[in-house]
Scaffold this motif. Structure first.
Motif, mmCIF file in Angstrom:
data_model
loop_
_atom_site.group_PDB
_atom_site.id
_atom_site.type_symbol
_atom_site.label_atom_id
_atom_site.label_comp_id
_atom_site.label_asym_id
_atom_site.label_seq_id
_atom_site.Cartn_x
_atom_site.Cartn_y
_atom_site.Cartn_z
ATOM 1 N N ALA A 22 -8.167 -4.467 0.245
ATOM 2 C CA ALA A 22 -6.992 -4.545 1.128
ATOM 3 C C ALA A 22 -6.122 -3.292 1.008
ATOM 4 C CB ALA A 22 -6.174 -5.791 0.798
ATOM 5 N N MET A 23 -6.013 -2.744 -0.201
ATOM 6 C CA MET A 23 -5.208 -1.542 -0.427
ATOM 7 C C MET A 23 -5.838 -0.334 0.274
ATOM 8 S SD MET A 23 -4.167 0.159 -4.097
ATOM 9 C CE MET A 23 -3.493 1.824 -4.188
ATOM 10 N N LEU A 24 -7.163 -0.255 0.219
ATOM 11 C CA LEU A 24 -7.853 0.902 0.794
ATOM 12 C C LEU A 24 -7.861 0.867 2.316
ATOM 13 C CD1 LEU A 24 -10.840 0.954 -1.719
ATOM 14 C CD2 LEU A 24 -8.776 2.356 -1.781
ATOM 15 N N ARG A 25 -7.590 -0.294 2.896
ATOM 16 C CA ARG A 25 -7.599 -0.417 4.359
ATOM 17 C C ARG A 25 -6.275 -0.011 4.996
ATOM 18 N NH1 ARG A 25 -9.423 -6.196 6.051
ATOM 19 N NH2 ARG A 25 -8.921 -5.361 8.079
ATOM 20 N N PHE A 26 -5.209 0.092 4.206
ATOM 21 C CA PHE A 26 -3.919 0.470 4.788
ATOM 22 C C PHE A 26 -3.970 1.898 5.321
ATOM 23 C CE2 PHE A 26 -2.095 -3.017 2.184
ATOM 24 C CZ PHE A 26 -1.350 -3.632 3.180
ATOM 25 N N LYS A 27 -3.286 2.124 6.444
ATOM 26 C CA LYS A 27 -3.177 3.476 6.989
ATOM 27 C C LYS A 27 -2.023 4.181 6.290
ATOM 28 C CE LYS A 27 -5.126 2.389 11.511
ATOM 29 N NZ LYS A 27 -5.621 1.051 11.154
ATOM 30 N N SER A 28 -2.015 5.507 6.361
ATOM 31 C CA SER A 28 -0.984 6.275 5.640
ATOM 32 C C SER A 28 0.429 5.924 6.129
ATOM 33 C CB SER A 28 -1.234 7.774 5.777
ATOM 34 O OG SER A 28 -1.316 8.120 7.141
ATOM 35 N N ALA A 83 -11.130 8.170 -2.923
ATOM 36 C CA ALA A 83 -10.153 8.982 -3.674
ATOM 37 C C ALA A 83 -9.486 9.996 -2.752
ATOM 38 C CB ALA A 83 -10.853 9.684 -4.836
ATOM 39 N N GLU A 84 -10.288 10.584 -1.873
ATOM 40 C CA GLU A 84 -9.763 11.585 -0.933
ATOM 41 C C GLU A 84 -8.777 10.940 0.044
ATOM 42 O OE1 GLU A 84 -11.382 14.853 2.338
ATOM 43 O OE2 GLU A 84 -12.832 13.595 1.278
ATOM 44 N N LYS A 85 -9.138 9.756 0.546
ATOM 45 C CA LYS A 85 -8.260 9.050 1.488
ATOM 46 C C LYS A 85 -6.908 8.737 0.834
ATOM 47 C CE LYS A 85 -7.635 4.742 4.039
ATOM 48 N NZ LYS A 85 -6.292 4.454 3.500
ATOM 49 N N LEU A 86 -6.940 8.202 -0.406
ATOM 50 C CA LEU A 86 -5.689 7.854 -1.081
ATOM 51 C C LEU A 86 -4.857 9.094 -1.406
ATOM 52 C CD1 LEU A 86 -6.544 4.921 -3.519
ATOM 53 C CD2 LEU A 86 -5.275 4.811 -1.402
ATOM 54 N N ALA A 87 -5.531 10.187 -1.745
ATOM 55 C CA ALA A 87 -4.821 11.435 -2.058
ATOM 56 C C ALA A 87 -4.070 11.958 -0.831
ATOM 57 C CB ALA A 87 -5.804 12.482 -2.561
ATOM 58 N N LYS A 88 -4.624 11.706 0.338
ATOM 59 C CA LYS A 88 -3.995 12.165 1.593
ATOM 60 C C LYS A 88 -2.807 11.286 1.988
ATOM 61 C CE LYS A 88 -7.967 14.276 3.928
ATOM 62 N NZ LYS A 88 -9.044 13.963 4.895
ATOM 63 N N SER A 111 -10.541 -2.083 -17.504
ATOM 64 C CA SER A 111 -10.725 -0.809 -16.805
ATOM 65 C C SER A 111 -10.547 -1.012 -15.306
ATOM 66 C CB SER A 111 -12.128 -0.252 -17.049
ATOM 67 O OG SER A 111 -12.366 -0.165 -18.436
ATOM 68 N N ALA A 112 -9.791 -0.106 -14.703
ATOM 69 C CA ALA A 112 -9.576 -0.168 -13.248
ATOM 70 C C ALA A 112 -10.872 0.180 -12.533
ATOM 71 C CB ALA A 112 -8.474 0.799 -12.842
ATOM 72 N N ARG A 113 -10.974 -0.239 -11.293
ATOM 73 C CA ARG A 113 -12.136 0.081 -10.474
ATOM 74 C C ARG A 113 -12.231 1.591 -10.262
ATOM 75 N NH1 ARG A 113 -12.318 0.394 -4.666
ATOM 76 N NH2 ARG A 113 -14.488 0.875 -4.253
ATOM 77 N N VAL A 114 -13.437 2.107 -10.284
ATOM 78 C CA VAL A 114 -13.648 3.547 -10.056
ATOM 79 C C VAL A 114 -13.840 3.776 -8.563
ATOM 80 C CG1 VAL A 114 -15.111 5.547 -10.586
ATOM 81 C CG2 VAL A 114 -14.686 3.815 -12.350
ATOM 82 N N LEU A 115 -13.045 4.680 -8.007
ATOM 83 C CA LEU A 115 -13.119 4.970 -6.578
ATOM 84 C C LEU A 115 -14.298 5.867 -6.242
ATOM 85 C CD1 LEU A 115 -9.368 5.791 -5.797
ATOM 86 C CD2 LEU A 115 -10.598 3.729 -5.164
ATOM 87 N N SER A 116 -14.806 5.724 -5.033
ATOM 88 C CA SER A 116 -15.813 6.665 -4.546
ATOM 89 C C SER A 116 -15.078 7.950 -4.164
ATOM 90 C CB SER A 116 -16.519 6.099 -3.307
ATOM 91 O OG SER A 116 -15.611 6.093 -2.211
ATOM 92 N N PRO A 117 -15.763 9.113 -4.085
ATOM 93 C CA PRO A 117 -15.082 10.369 -3.695
ATOM 94 C C PRO A 117 -14.331 10.222 -2.359
ATOM 95 C CG PRO A 117 -17.294 10.827 -4.488
ATOM 96 C CD PRO A 117 -17.185 9.334 -4.399
ATOM 97 N N GLU A 118 -14.917 9.478 -1.396
ATOM 98 C CA GLU A 118 -14.276 9.310 -0.081
ATOM 99 C C GLU A 118 -12.970 8.508 -0.206
ATOM 100 O OE1 GLU A 118 -18.465 10.069 0.182
ATOM 101 O OE2 GLU A 118 -17.483 8.301 -0.693
#
Length: 268
Positions: free
Chosen positions: A195-201, A18-23, A9-16
């Motif tokens: 590391a993936m979550l730290r990248f800027k858009s 998930a929102e950042k990646l969606a943007k 199972s993949a890691r479950v993202l926090s709402p924050e």
């Protein structure tokens, strides 16, 4: 203060998160993407020029990988031939050669500078290893290694640096030198790693694919994508799972989620 969990199972993202990646949907321009692909070797060479042999710590294999290698032996003192595909400056290679005297290692890297660092290492001996420069997506491994001669291939934090469209070429190349019934040991970045979550858009190249400030690139794997990739090239899946860790920095009260993908794939 850290834990480790394995599973499919993949890691479950926090709402924050998930929102950042969606943007983050704006991709780096096609012109820049083509330039990054053309300059991939130069960027890794500059990485090693800047960091010399100091960036990565020596990876002592006594834990996970060493057990994996023992499992590849049919009897205790069996001489193993291994290929370290993407050896960098030898952080895996040299601890392994020190700890296991019954190994002959082929090692290759994309960066000519990294290969030179390996050759200059005091532990480098042509009796125990052969190192050479190689672009695994286009240089034929058979130019340096006999067909069907390798017992184990290690592919550790290598495939993530390659464009997803070319990853299959690496696996096809490795397949030719691997003995039937023998395996590839894989470890790399997993989906939603810190590391993936730290990248800027502005650093996004494609789905789960990003570019760092220095021009080197990083892909973050899912078990499904990896499974498909290996099976399409004729490998059988033995192990393929996420390794999730939470590293805790008590001083700064930081919890850092690390996600890796660990696998073993066999040539029938």
């Amino acid at each position: 203060g850290a834990f480790q969990r394995k599973g499919h199972s993949a890691r479950v993202l926090s709402p924050e998160e998930a929102e950042k990646l969606a943007k983050d949907q704006v991709l780096v321009s096609e012109f820049k993407q083509i330039k990054l692909e053309k300059e991939a070797q130069k960027n890794w060479d500059l990485f090693y020029k800047r960091n010399s042999t100091n960036f990565f710590k020596d990876r002592h294999w006594t834990t996970r990988e060493f057990q994996e290698l023992k499992a590849c032996r049919e009897f205790a003192d069996q001489k193993l031939t291994i290929l370290e595909a993407g050896c960098g400056v030898g952080n895996c290679l040299f601890p392994l050669l020190e700890e296991d005297l019954n190994i002959f290692a082929y090692a290759c890297d994309f960066s000519p500078r990294a290969v030179e660092y390996v050759k200059k290492n005091a532990l480098y001996s042509t009796e125990r290893c052969k190192v050479f420069q190689c672009d695994l997506t286009k240089d034929d491994l058979l130019d340096n290694i006999p067909a069907d001669s390798v017992d184990v291939v290690t592919l550790i934090f290598v495939l993530s640096a390659i464009h997803p469209d070319k990853m299959h070429l690496v696996l096809r190349n490795i397949y030719k030198v691997l003995k039937p019934g023998k395996c590839v040991l894989f470890r790399d970045y997993g989906l939603y790693d810190h590391a993936m979550l730290r990248f800027k858009s502005s650093n996004k190249l494609g789905e789960n694919f990003y570019v760092r400030q220095d021009g080197t690139r990083s892909y973050f794997f899912t078990v499904e994508f990896l499974s498909q990739l290996f099976k399409a090239e004729g490998y059988e899946e033995v192990v393929n799972e996420y390794v999730q860790r939470e590293t805790v920095n008590r001083k700064e009260d930081l919890r850092v989620p690390r996600v890796f993908l660990q696998g073993r794939f066999q040539k029938p």
